[in-house]
Design a protein around this motif. Structure first.
Motif, PDB file in Angstrom:
ATOM      1  N   UNK A   1       0.827  -1.203   0.000  1.00  0.00           N
ATOM      2  CA  UNK A   1       0.000   0.000   0.000  1.00  0.00           C
ATOM      3  C   UNK A   1       0.867   1.261   0.000  1.00  0.00           C
ATOM      4  N   UNK A   2       1.525   1.575  -1.123  1.00  0.00           N
ATOM      5  CA  UNK A   2       2.340   2.792  -1.183  1.00  0.00           C
ATOM      6  C   UNK A   2       1.503   4.030  -0.856  1.00  0.00           C
ATOM      7  N   UNK A   3       2.084   4.945  -0.096  1.00  0.00           N
ATOM      8  CA  UNK A   3       1.358   6.133   0.316  1.00  0.00           C
ATOM      9  C   UNK A   3       0.587   5.960   1.605  1.00  0.00           C
ATOM     10  N   UNK A   4       0.777   4.813   2.284  1.00  0.00           N
ATOM     11  CA  UNK A   4       0.013   4.542   3.505  1.00  0.00           C
ATOM     12  C   UNK A   4       0.252   5.579   4.593  1.00  0.00           C
ATOM     13  N   UNK A   5       1.413   6.224   4.588  1.00  0.00           N
ATOM     14  CA  UNK A   5       1.750   7.167   5.658  1.00  0.00           C
ATOM     15  C   UNK A   5       0.786   8.343   5.734  1.00  0.00           C
ATOM     16  N   UNK A   6       0.155   8.678   4.617  1.00  0.00           N
ATOM     17  CA  UNK A   6      -0.757   9.824   4.599  1.00  0.00           C
ATOM     18  C   UNK A   6      -2.106   9.504   5.209  1.00  0.00           C
ATOM     19  N   UNK A   7      -2.414   8.215   5.370  1.00  0.00           N
ATOM     20  CA  UNK A   7      -3.756   7.834   5.807  1.00  0.00           C
ATOM     21  C   UNK A   7      -3.799   7.171   7.179  1.00  0.00           C
ATOM     22  N   UNK A   8      -2.664   6.920   7.799  1.00  0.00           N
ATOM     23  CA  UNK A   8      -2.661   6.202   9.066  1.00  0.00           C
ATOM     24  C   UNK A   8      -3.110   7.069  10.227  1.00  0.00           C
ATOM     25  N   UNK A   9      -3.947   6.479  11.086  1.00  0.00           N
ATOM     26  CA  UNK A   9      -4.298   7.090  12.358  1.00  0.00           C
ATOM     27  C   UNK A   9      -3.798   6.208  13.478  1.00  0.00           C
ATOM     28  N   UNK A  10      -4.085   6.558  14.714  1.00  0.00           N
ATOM     29  CA  UNK A  10      -3.636   5.745  15.845  1.00  0.00           C
ATOM     30  C   UNK A  10      -4.134   4.307  15.740  1.00  0.00           C
ATOM     31  N   UNK A  11      -3.282   3.367  16.124  1.00  0.00           N
ATOM     32  CA  UNK A  11      -3.661   1.963  16.096  1.00  0.00           C
ATOM     33  C   UNK A  11      -4.765   1.735  17.130  1.00  0.00           C
ATOM     34  N   UNK A  12      -5.721   0.899  16.771  1.00  0.00           N
ATOM     35  CA  UNK A  12      -6.864   0.677  17.645  1.00  0.00           C
ATOM     36  C   UNK A  12      -6.530  -0.275  18.784  1.00  0.00           C
ATOM     37  N   UNK A  13      -7.294  -0.153  19.861  1.00  0.00           N
ATOM     38  CA  UNK A  13      -7.164  -1.055  21.009  1.00  0.00           C
ATOM     39  C   UNK A  13      -8.518  -1.705  21.285  1.00  0.00           C
ATOM     40  N   UNK A  14      -8.673  -3.024  21.193  1.00  0.00           N
ATOM     41  CA  UNK A  14      -7.658  -3.963  20.709  1.00  0.00           C
ATOM     42  C   UNK A  14      -7.577  -3.940  19.189  1.00  0.00           C
ATOM     43  N   UNK A  15      -6.495  -4.483  18.649  1.00  0.00           N
ATOM     44  CA  UNK A  15      -6.320  -4.512  17.199  1.00  0.00           C
ATOM     45  C   UNK A  15      -5.860  -5.896  16.780  1.00  0.00           C
ATOM     46  N   UNK A  16      -5.981  -6.168  15.499  1.00  0.00           N
ATOM     47  CA  UNK A  16      -5.567  -7.475  14.972  1.00  0.00           C
ATOM     48  C   UNK A  16      -4.593  -7.255  13.819  1.00  0.00           C
ATOM     49  N   UNK A  17      -3.771  -8.250  13.582  1.00  0.00           N
ATOM     50  CA  UNK A  17      -2.822  -8.197  12.479  1.00  0.00           C
ATOM     51  C   UNK A  17      -3.571  -8.244  11.157  1.00  0.00           C
ATOM     52  N   UNK A  18      -3.210  -7.354  10.248  1.00  0.00           N
ATOM     53  CA  UNK A  18      -3.810  -7.345   8.912  1.00  0.00           C
ATOM     54  C   UNK A  18      -2.908  -8.174   7.998  1.00  0.00           C
ATOM     55  N   UNK A  19      -3.294  -9.405   7.737  1.00  0.00           N
ATOM     56  CA  UNK A  19      -2.461 -10.344   6.987  1.00  0.00           C
ATOM     57  C   UNK A  19      -2.839 -10.344   5.512  1.00  0.00           C
ATOM     58  N   UNK A  20      -1.856 -10.398   4.622  1.00  0.00           N
ATOM     59  CA  UNK A  20      -2.163 -10.545   3.193  1.00  0.00           C
ATOM     60  C   UNK A  20      -2.526 -11.986   2.884  1.00  0.00           C
ATOM     61  N   UNK A  21      -2.777 -12.284   1.612  1.00  0.00           N
ATOM     62  CA  UNK A  21      -3.009 -13.663   1.191  1.00  0.00           C
ATOM     63  C   UNK A  21      -1.646 -14.347   1.101  1.00  0.00           C
ATOM     64  N   UNK A  22      -1.283 -15.062   2.158  1.00  0.00           N
ATOM     65  CA  UNK A  22       0.050 -15.660   2.216  1.00  0.00           C
ATOM     66  C   UNK A  22       0.277 -16.698   1.121  1.00  0.00           C
ATOM     67  N   UNK A  23      -0.795 -17.263   0.590  1.00  0.00           N
ATOM     68  CA  UNK A  23      -0.638 -18.282  -0.455  1.00  0.00           C
ATOM     69  C   UNK A  23      -0.007 -17.710  -1.722  1.00  0.00           C
ATOM     70  N   UNK A  24      -0.073 -16.399  -1.879  1.00  0.00           N
ATOM     71  CA  UNK A  24       0.554 -15.765  -3.033  1.00  0.00           C
ATOM     72  C   UNK A  24       2.075 -15.726  -2.887  1.00  0.00           C
ATOM     73  N   UNK A  25       2.579 -15.977  -1.688  1.00  0.00           N
ATOM     74  CA  UNK A  25       4.014 -15.880  -1.425  1.00  0.00           C
ATOM     75  C   UNK A  25       4.625 -17.167  -0.892  1.00  0.00           C
ATOM     76  N   UNK A  26       3.801 -18.039  -0.312  1.00  0.00           N
ATOM     77  CA  UNK A  26       4.324 -19.231   0.351  1.00  0.00           C
ATOM     78  C   UNK A  26       3.526 -20.448  -0.093  1.00  0.00           C
ATOM     79  N   UNK A  27       4.217 -21.521  -0.429  1.00  0.00           N
ATOM     80  CA  UNK A  27       3.559 -22.768  -0.817  1.00  0.00           C
ATOM     81  C   UNK A  27       2.627 -23.244   0.297  1.00  0.00           C
ATOM     82  N   UNK A  28       1.453 -23.724  -0.089  1.00  0.00           N
ATOM     83  CA  UNK A  28       0.430 -24.107   0.882  1.00  0.00           C
ATOM     84  C   UNK A  28       0.930 -25.167   1.860  1.00  0.00           C
ATOM     85  N   UNK A  29       1.746 -26.107   1.381  1.00  0.00           N
ATOM     86  CA  UNK A  29       2.272 -27.140   2.254  1.00  0.00           C
ATOM     87  C   UNK A  29       3.184 -26.578   3.331  1.00  0.00           C
ATOM     88  N   UNK A  30       4.014 -25.601   2.978  1.00  0.00           N
ATOM     89  CA  UNK A  30       4.888 -24.955   3.947  1.00  0.00           C
ATOM     90  C   UNK A  30       4.108 -24.026   4.860  1.00  0.00           C
TER      91      UNK A  30
END
Length: 311
Positions: free
Chosen positions: A22-51
Motif C-alpha cells: 500500500x504505497x502512500x500509507x503514511x498519509x492515511x494512518x491514524x492511531x492503532x486501535x485497542x484492541x487490534x488485529x494483524x492485517x495479513x495478506x493472502x500468504x498463499x501468493x508468497x508461500x507454498x500451501x504445504x509450507x
C-alpha cells in the motif's frame, strides 16, 4: 571522511495497519486501535500451501515481506540476509515449553528448532534459495538498528544488495507478563514485520538514502547524544523535517511524531518507522531529512538518519 551513499530500494511491512502493498500509507494512518488485529495478506501468493501450514505467524510475516521486497526491488537474489528480532519466535517457544510440560520422554524437535531467534532468516533463505551471508541480531529494542549496521558494513565491503529487516510477534502470554511486571505502554502490544532491500547503488527506484546509524546504551542525556549525532552529519535539529520517535520528542525538530501510536509496541517497531519514513520521503517533497529516534527502552538509544534522494 564521507561514507558512500546507501539506498533503500524497496520496503515492505505487515502490521496491524494497512501497510502491506500500500504505497502512500503514511498519509492515511491514524492511531492503532485497542484492541487490534494483524492485517495479513493472502500468504498463499508468497508461500507454498504445504509450507504455510507449518509456519507460525512470525515466519509467515517475514517470508511474505521478504519476497515482496525482493520483487519490488527488481533483483533476483540479495547478496545477504540480515534480520533483527527482540523476542524471536514466541509462538513456537510457547509451544515447545508447553510440550516439555506435557510430554514424557524424548521431545519432538520441530517446535524447538522453530523457536530459535535465527529461524526467520533461515526460513527466508530456504524459501528463496539463497546461499549467501545469513545473520540474525538480537539486542533487545536495538535489534533492528544493529541489523542495519551489519547490512551497511556488508555493502561497504562490496555487496550490492542486502535484504535487511526485523520482526516480532505478539502472543497472549505477553499480556499476562506485562500485567505481572506492571508494564504500562502508551499503545497496545502488537506484532509486525518490516523488510527492506538496502543497495549500494540507486537503480532508479530508491526514494530514500540511509545516511547514518548510531546506538548507545546507558545514556544519561538523550538530547546531547542526538545533537552530537546530527552535528557529525552536518545538521542541526532544525534541519530535521520529521522526527519519528519512541520515548520522547526530539527538541528543535520541525515536526515530531510518536510512531508507536501508529503501530503499537513491539521490540523492533523502529523497523516500521523506517518504512514510514521512506514512504513519507517518496510522497512529500517538502520533507528532506528524517530522524528516527528509538528510545523505546529508556536505557537504550538508537538513531537512524535518512534523507530524500535527489530527483
Amino acid at each position: 571522511m564521507n561514507k558512500p551513499a546507501l539506498y533503500l530500494s524497496a520496503s515492505s511491512t505487515i502490521s496491524h495497519q494497512p501497510t502491506f502493498g500500500n504505497p502512500g500509507f503514511s498519509a492515511a494512518l491514524g492511531p492503532v486501535e485497542t484492541p487490534s488485529v494483524l492485517i495479513s495478506p493472502d500468504y498463499k501468493a508468497y508461500i507454498d500451501a504445504g509450507l504455510l501450514r507449518r509456519m507460525s505467524k512470525i515466519l509467515r510475516m517475514s517470508v511474505a515481506c521478504a519476497k515482496d521486497c525482493i520483487a519490488r526491488a527488481g533483483i533476483e537474489q540479495p547478496d545477504a540476509i540480515v534480520v533483527g528480532t527482540g523476542l524471536g519466535c514466541l509462538q513456537d517457544t510457547e509451544k515447545f515449553l508447553n510440550t516439555s510440560l506435557t510430554v514424557e520422554g524424548l521431545l519432538p524437535p520441530t517446535s524447538f528448532i522453530q523457536s530459535t531467534h535465527n529461524t526467520m532468516a533461515g526460513q527466508i533463505s530456504l524459501s528463496i534459495g539463497n546461499h549467501g551471508y545469513n545473520m540474525t541480531h538480537t539486542q533487545n529494542t536495538l535489534s533492528f538498528e544493529h541489523a542495519l549496521f551489519d547490512a551497511s558494513m556488508l555493502l561497504r565491503e562490496g555487496d550490492r544488495h542486502v535484504l535487511v529487516g526485523a520482526a516480532d510477534e505478539h502472543i497472549d502470554m505477553l499480556e499476562d507478563i506485562a500485567a505481572r511486571l506492571e508494564f504500562k505502554a502508551a499503545a497496545p502490544l502488537t506484532s509486525g514485520a518490516s523488510f527492506f532491500v538496502l543497495s549500494s547503488e540507486n537503480g532508479g527506484n530508491a526514494t530514500a538514502e540511509l545516511t547514518d546509524i548510531y546506538t548507545v546504551g546507558g545514556t544519561e542525556n538523550r538530547q546531547e547524544e542526538i545533537d552530537a549525532f546530527l552535528d557529525r552529519n552536518g545538521l542541526q535539529a532544525g534541519d530535521i523535517d520529521l522526527a519519528l520517535y519512541a520515548g520522547a520528542p526530539v527538541q528543535g525538530a520541525v515536526r515530531n511524531l510518536d510512531y508507536l501510536s501508529l503501530i503499537g509496541v513491539y521490540p523492533t517497531a523502529s523497523a516500521f518507522a523506517l518504512h514510514y519514513a521512506v514512504d513519507v520521503l517518496g510522497a512529500n517533497r517538502d520533507v528532506r531529512n528524517v530522524l528516527i529516534c528509538n528510545a523505546l527502552r529508556k536505557s537504550n538509544l538508537g538513531l537512524t538518519l535518512l534523507k530524500a534522494v535527489e530527483a
